[in-house]
Design a protein around this motif. Structure first.
Motif, short mmCIF file in Angstrom:
data_model
loop_
_atom_site.label_atom_id
_atom_site.label_comp_id
_atom_site.label_asym_id
_atom_site.label_seq_id
_atom_site.Cartn_x
_atom_site.Cartn_y
_atom_site.Cartn_z
N TYR A 1 125.54 85.84 48.39
CA TYR A 1 126.54 86.02 47.33
C TYR A 1 125.99 85.51 46.00
O TYR A 1 125.08 84.66 45.98
N PRO A 2 126.53 86.00 44.87
CA PRO A 2 125.98 85.63 43.56
C PRO A 2 125.89 84.13 43.30
O PRO A 2 124.94 83.67 42.67
N LEU B 1 119.71 82.32 29.86
CA LEU B 1 118.67 81.87 30.78
C LEU B 1 117.82 80.77 30.17
O LEU B 1 117.74 80.62 28.94
N ASP B 2 117.16 80.00 31.04
CA ASP B 2 116.21 78.99 30.58
C ASP B 2 115.04 79.67 29.87
O ASP B 2 114.69 80.81 30.18
N GLY C 1 120.59 81.29 37.56
CA GLY C 1 120.93 82.22 36.49
C GLY C 1 119.91 83.34 36.34
O GLY C 1 120.28 84.51 36.15
N GLY C 2 118.63 83.00 36.44
CA GLY C 2 117.60 84.01 36.33
C GLY C 2 117.65 85.02 37.46
O GLY C 2 117.47 86.23 37.26
N ASP D 1 126.23 87.71 30.42
CA ASP D 1 126.47 86.59 31.34
C ASP D 1 126.38 87.10 32.77
O ASP D 1 127.31 87.74 33.27
N PRO D 2 125.28 86.84 33.46
CA PRO D 2 125.11 87.40 34.80
C PRO D 2 126.15 86.88 35.79
O PRO D 2 126.61 87.63 36.65
N SER D 3 126.54 85.62 35.67
CA SER D 3 127.49 85.06 36.63
C SER D 3 128.87 85.68 36.48
O SER D 3 129.61 85.84 37.46
N ALA D 4 129.25 86.06 35.25
CA ALA D 4 130.57 86.66 35.01
C ALA D 4 130.59 88.15 35.32
O ALA D 4 131.66 88.72 35.55
N SER D 5 129.43 88.79 35.33
CA SER D 5 129.38 90.25 35.53
C SER D 5 129.20 90.66 36.98
O SER D 5 129.26 91.84 37.31
#
Length: 337
Positions: A164-165, A198-199, A170-171, A112-116
């Motif tokens: 910032y993130p 990701l899509d 997401g990609g 999960d990129p947003s959580a990491s």
């Protein structure tokens, strides 16, 4: 698994249990006696149902989770060694190597990129953190140049370093995560389902980018995913896990064309086929029952409660994980008949 000088990583009888407060026994048996090796420069795919222990195996190999028992050798150096006795318990105190020097060589791309990604840090700070810890930049200007080069390598613009993130898709967030992993110039990367969030249109871009970087930088991957078609595309070999155990391992083409374990055959029968005529002629294998709890796994073969071919000996003793054909390993009593 056989030892070889070509193997970058060798894992032997690795176990990882998570104790549960107030519950007697070992707790959640997330990884159970997994043995696998990865050659330098190859991609080992890892597949299985949710909860089978794929992610736990990857994190335990990196020692983000401390192993319960077994042996981990990286580049000929023993990172962890706590052999198991006949009763299945560790024989003594674990031999544990200081991991800081190996953090440069072993990295992870999280699912999960947003959580990491730390929402309070800019992209430049996120990527530059590892550069600072390992003192890879001679000065501030050198550090800035390294960050810009990494952003360019993953397809982002240099001005993205000040954002910032939450300002990214997401990609793009996953590309930041990949840049962070590459910041220390690693040799080995655990790709923990890097495309599952990701899509579909973005997934192929990220997979192609990982392949290009592997060719350019000589990287070695442990690629964890649910999508068997993606794993088949990117992997040299594929390992199949069920309830914490490795049930089959083989070359990508061979395993997809000639799966020998009933669980692998079930997984492959569920892969969609784009040809409607061919799809109608295929036989879908549907398993009955639910996955047993890893806190109380069944005796014998862990798959026997759902296996349509299970016999009495499958319920009594766990099968040995051994090589049935050149490079093709499996753990199944039925193959010995």
């Amino acid at each position: 698994m056989e030892s070889s000088e070509k193997n970058l990583l060798e894992v032997t009888n690795l176990r990882k249990y998570f104790p549960v407060k107030g519950v007697k026994g070992p707790g959640v048996q997330a990884v159970q006696d997994v043995s696998v090796s990865i050659k330098r420069g190859e991609t080992l795919g890892l597949v299985g149902e949710s909860g089978c222990g794929k992610t736990t195996l990857g994190r335990t190999v990196l020692r983000l989770y401390e192993p319960t028992g077994g042996r981990i050798v990286y580049g000929g150096n023993v990172l962890y060694d706590n052999p198991l006795g006949p009763d299945g318990r560790p024989l003594g105190k674990a031999v544990s190597e200081n991991m800081l020097p190996y953090r440069r060589k072993m990295q992870i791309i999280f699912q999960d990129p947003s959580a990491s990604l730390d929402p309070r840090m800019t992209v430049g700070e996120i990527i530059g953190e590892a550069i600072d810890i390992h003192k890879l930049a001679a000065n501030k200007a050198d550090r800035t140049d390294m960050i810009k080069e990494l952003l360019d390598k993953v397809g982002l613009n240099t001005e993205h370093a000040n954002r910032y993130p939450h300002e990214f898709s997401g990609g793009q967030q996953q590309r930041v995560g990949i840049a962070r992993a590459l910041a220390v110039k690693p040799e080995f990367i655990v790709c923990d389902e890097p495309i599952s969030a990701l899509d579909v249109s973005i997934q192929s871009q990220v997979v192609n980018m990982l392949e290009d970087m592997q060719t350019e930088m000589g990287l070695t991957y442990l690629f964890i995913a649910h999508d068997l078609s993606v794993v088949r595309h990117i992997s040299s070999r594929i390992g199949v896990m069920y309830l914490g155990s490795m049930v089959e391992l083989g070359e990508s083409y061979e395993l997809n064309r000639h799966p020998i374990h009933p669980y692998t055959q079930t997984l492959l029968s569920a892969v969609p086929v784009p040809d409607p005529k061919l799809s109608r002629t295929r036989q879908r294998i549907v398993l009955e029952g639910d996955i047993p709890s890893p806190m109380n796994p069944p005796k014998g073969c862990r798959f026997h409660t759902r296996c349509p071919y299970a016999k009495e000996k499958c319920r009594q003793a766990p099968p040995e994980f051994k090589e049935y054909e050149a490079g093709h390993w499996a753990a199944c009593h039925l193959l010995d008949e």
